[in-house]
Design a protein around this motif. Structure first.
Motif, PDB file in Angstrom:
ATOM      1  N   TYR A   1       0.829  -1.198   0.000  1.00 25.40           N
ATOM      2  CA  TYR A   1       0.000   0.000   0.000  1.00 25.40           C
ATOM      3  C   TYR A   1       0.869   1.255   0.000  1.00 25.40           C
ATOM      4  O   TYR A   1       1.938   1.289   0.628  1.00 25.40           O
ATOM      5  CB  TYR A   1      -0.909   0.046   1.233  1.00 25.40           C
ATOM      6  CG  TYR A   1      -1.964  -1.020   1.253  1.00 25.40           C
ATOM      7  CD1 TYR A   1      -3.154  -0.867   0.545  1.00 25.40           C
ATOM      8  CD2 TYR A   1      -1.775  -2.198   1.977  1.00 25.40           C
ATOM      9  CE1 TYR A   1      -4.119  -1.854   0.557  1.00 25.40           C
ATOM     10  CE2 TYR A   1      -2.742  -3.190   1.995  1.00 25.40           C
ATOM     11  CZ  TYR A   1      -3.908  -3.012   1.281  1.00 25.40           C
ATOM     12  OH  TYR A   1      -4.865  -3.986   1.289  1.00 25.40           O
TER      13      TYR A   1
ATOM     14  N   ILE B   1      -3.776   4.115   0.740  1.00 22.87           N
ATOM     15  CA  ILE B   1      -4.473   4.312   2.003  1.00 22.87           C
ATOM     16  C   ILE B   1      -4.234   5.735   2.486  1.00 22.87           C
ATOM     17  O   ILE B   1      -3.095   6.146   2.701  1.00 22.87           O
ATOM     18  CB  ILE B   1      -4.032   3.305   3.074  1.00 22.87           C
ATOM     19  CG1 ILE B   1      -4.492   1.893   2.686  1.00 22.87           C
ATOM     20  CG2 ILE B   1      -4.599   3.685   4.452  1.00 22.87           C
ATOM     21  CD1 ILE B   1      -4.102   0.811   3.672  1.00 22.87           C
TER      22      ILE B   1
ATOM     23  N   HIS C   1      -8.623   5.245   8.485  1.00 25.69           N
ATOM     24  CA  HIS C   1      -8.105   4.786   7.198  1.00 25.69           C
ATOM     25  C   HIS C   1      -9.200   4.844   6.144  1.00 25.69           C
ATOM     26  O   HIS C   1     -10.339   4.446   6.403  1.00 25.69           O
ATOM     27  CB  HIS C   1      -7.645   3.325   7.286  1.00 25.69           C
ATOM     28  CG  HIS C   1      -6.258   3.148   7.795  1.00 25.69           C
ATOM     29  ND1 HIS C   1      -5.581   1.940   7.719  1.00 25.69           N
ATOM     30  CD2 HIS C   1      -5.407   4.004   8.386  1.00 25.69           C
ATOM     31  CE1 HIS C   1      -4.379   2.069   8.246  1.00 25.69           C
ATOM     32  NE2 HIS C   1      -4.247   3.311   8.669  1.00 25.69           N
TER      33      HIS C   1
ATOM     34  N   CYS D   1      -9.125   3.192   2.384  1.00 21.75           N
ATOM     35  CA  CYS D   1      -8.330   2.425   1.427  1.00 21.75           C
ATOM     36  C   CYS D   1      -9.035   2.401   0.076  1.00 21.75           C
ATOM     37  O   CYS D   1     -10.190   1.994  -0.029  1.00 21.75           O
ATOM     38  CB  CYS D   1      -8.129   1.003   1.945  1.00 21.75           C
ATOM     39  SG  CYS D   1      -7.244  -0.067   0.786  1.00 21.75           S
TER      40      CYS D   1
ATOM     41  N   PHE E   1      -8.553   0.567  -3.392  1.00 21.14           N
ATOM     42  CA  PHE E   1      -7.777  -0.562  -3.895  1.00 21.14           C
ATOM     43  C   PHE E   1      -8.383  -1.085  -5.186  1.00 21.14           C
ATOM     44  O   PHE E   1      -9.456  -0.640  -5.625  1.00 21.14           O
ATOM     45  CB  PHE E   1      -7.719  -1.671  -2.837  1.00 21.14           C
ATOM     46  CG  PHE E   1      -9.037  -2.339  -2.566  1.00 21.14           C
ATOM     47  CD1 PHE E   1      -9.366  -3.528  -3.206  1.00 21.14           C
ATOM     48  CD2 PHE E   1      -9.949  -1.795  -1.668  1.00 21.14           C
ATOM     49  CE1 PHE E   1     -10.576  -4.153  -2.967  1.00 21.14           C
ATOM     50  CE2 PHE E   1     -11.159  -2.423  -1.415  1.00 21.14           C
ATOM     51  CZ  PHE E   1     -11.477  -3.604  -2.067  1.00 21.14           C
TER      52      PHE E   1
ATOM     53  N   THR F   1      -9.489  -2.054   6.662  1.00 20.85           N
ATOM     54  CA  THR F   1      -8.626  -2.857   5.800  1.00 20.85           C
ATOM     55  C   THR F   1      -7.631  -3.668   6.632  1.00 20.85           C
ATOM     56  O   THR F   1      -6.665  -3.133   7.183  1.00 20.85           O
ATOM     57  CB  THR F   1      -7.859  -2.020   4.762  1.00 20.85           C
ATOM     58  OG1 THR F   1      -8.758  -1.160   4.072  1.00 20.85           O
ATOM     59  CG2 THR F   1      -7.142  -2.905   3.761  1.00 20.85           C
TER      60      THR F   1
ATOM     61  N   GLY G   1      -4.244  -3.522   5.356  1.00 23.30           N
ATOM     62  CA  GLY G   1      -3.822  -2.127   5.462  1.00 23.30           C
ATOM     63  C   GLY G   1      -3.394  -1.747   6.865  1.00 23.30           C
ATOM     64  O   GLY G   1      -2.378  -1.077   7.065  1.00 23.30           O
TER      65      GLY G   1
END
Length: 342
Positions: free
Chosen positions: A181, A233, A248, A250, A252, A262, A265
């Motif tokens: 990430y 992230i 967070h 994320c 993706f 995540t 993550g």
């Protein structure tokens, strides 16, 4: 009016049970897939990519799924310490690991008594493309609390800068927690991590991921198949709960927005925070998501992972069943593999 479902013939059927972990969906495939060929879990992932990808699209894409759907396919184990294997799927393809998926599948296994919890290993072993995952079940007051030890997590790059039009030079880090990430401090670039701002987060997350992937290629120390940046992230100190360490968001795959914090993550983030000497070993922190759900993560031990300084993250979260489904495909269906609209 009463419909006679026995009259429905000639349909291809795929049965699933749907769940969510901290708000993030998971469609677990129960029946309808052919045998998955391969001696290793990575070989199995290559097999479904080459031969069965139409079924991924059938289940993930509209009208049966949506752009942010996520799926899990249970396989036979490939290593001696595993009880089963999992392949994870989404709108773009197949993940290397998925924390929310691990939590959901183990929760389902417990609720349906599909697996013996009191085994001699002391954990439930799960083969994933990223490696063996060890899951634990703590039954307390008739409630099962699920956690898992992830694969080794480590920092790839820190304090790098990339130019983004409209934002100037943006600082970022890259860390691995079962997937790679790009981490960006959203507060520093004045980007809100709120649900109302999801379109900006999607657009910016896609852009950053693609630019960084081109300029900073990653190389997993063990497997070339794992050497790709999975998402961006954004993290923020602006949380809805005072007990949360951070928030967070994320972005993706192809612009999917994770509703949970995540699992992979938060694993990568705790490795990054430990590297920065911001979090000590065996110190749990709570990280919340874009919808204010949360996961708890801590770095349990340091280790040398093929020449790289790493930690083992332990992640916990909550999962719930949302439905049982049988999806049908008519041979004349004009969208046999579905479509995506954002």
């Amino acid at each position: 009016m009463q419909f006679n479902l026995n009259k429905l013939t000639g349909y291809q059927s795929v049965k699933t049970i749907d769940m969510h972990t901290e708000g993030e969906p998971l469609r677990i495939i129960l029946a309808g897939y052919p045998e998955i060929i391969g001696d290793t879990i990575l070989a199995k992932r290559q097999y479904v990519t080459r031969h069965l990808d139409h079924l991924r699209k059938f289940l993930m894409y509209e009208p049966r799924g949506h752009a942010d759907m996520y799926g899990a396919l249970i396989t036979t184990p490939c290593t001696s310490n595993a009880d089963f294997g999992i392949l994870f799927m989404h709108n773009e393809g197949y993940s290397s690991m998925c924390g929310h998926g691990i939590l959901a599948v183990v929760s389902l296994a417990v609720e349906t008594q599909a697996i013996e919890l009191n085994n001699t290993k002391g954990y439930i072993g799960i083969d994933t493309p990223a490696g063996l995952i060890k899951a634990y079940v703590n039954e307390h007051n008739k409630t099962s609390q699920i956690s898992f030890d992830n694969v080794p997590a480590f920092v790839e790059l820190t304090e790098q800068v990339i130019y983004i039009e409209g934002f100037g030079d943006v600082s970022f880090d890259i860390a691995y927690g079962g997937a790679y990430y790009v981490f960006v401090d959203a507060d520093k670039i004045a980007v809100s991590c709120s649900p109302e701002n999801q379109q900006q987060l999607i657009n910016l997350g896609r852009l950053i991921k693609n630019l960084v992937a081109k300029q900073y290629p990653v190389n997993h120390p063990l497997e070339q198949d794992l050497s790709f940046i999975y998402g961006t992230i954004f993290y923020s100190s602006k949380t809805t709960d005072a007990q949360s360490h951070s928030r967070h968001v994320c972005i993706f795959a192809d612009g999917e927005v994770d509703r949970s914090p995540t699992g992979t993550g938060v694993s990568a983030r705790v490795a990054l925070l430990h590297h920065q000497q911001s979090v000590e070993l065996n110190t749990p922190i709570i990280i919340e998501s874009i919808v204010s759900s949360n996961m708890t993560v801590m770095a349990t031990q340091p280790l040398d992972y093929h020449g790289v300084n790493a930690v083992i993250p332990r992640v916990s979260g909550r999962s719930y069943i949302t439905g049982i489904h049988e999806f049908l495909l008519n041979k004349q269906d004009i969208f046999p593999q579905g479509f995506l609209l954002r």
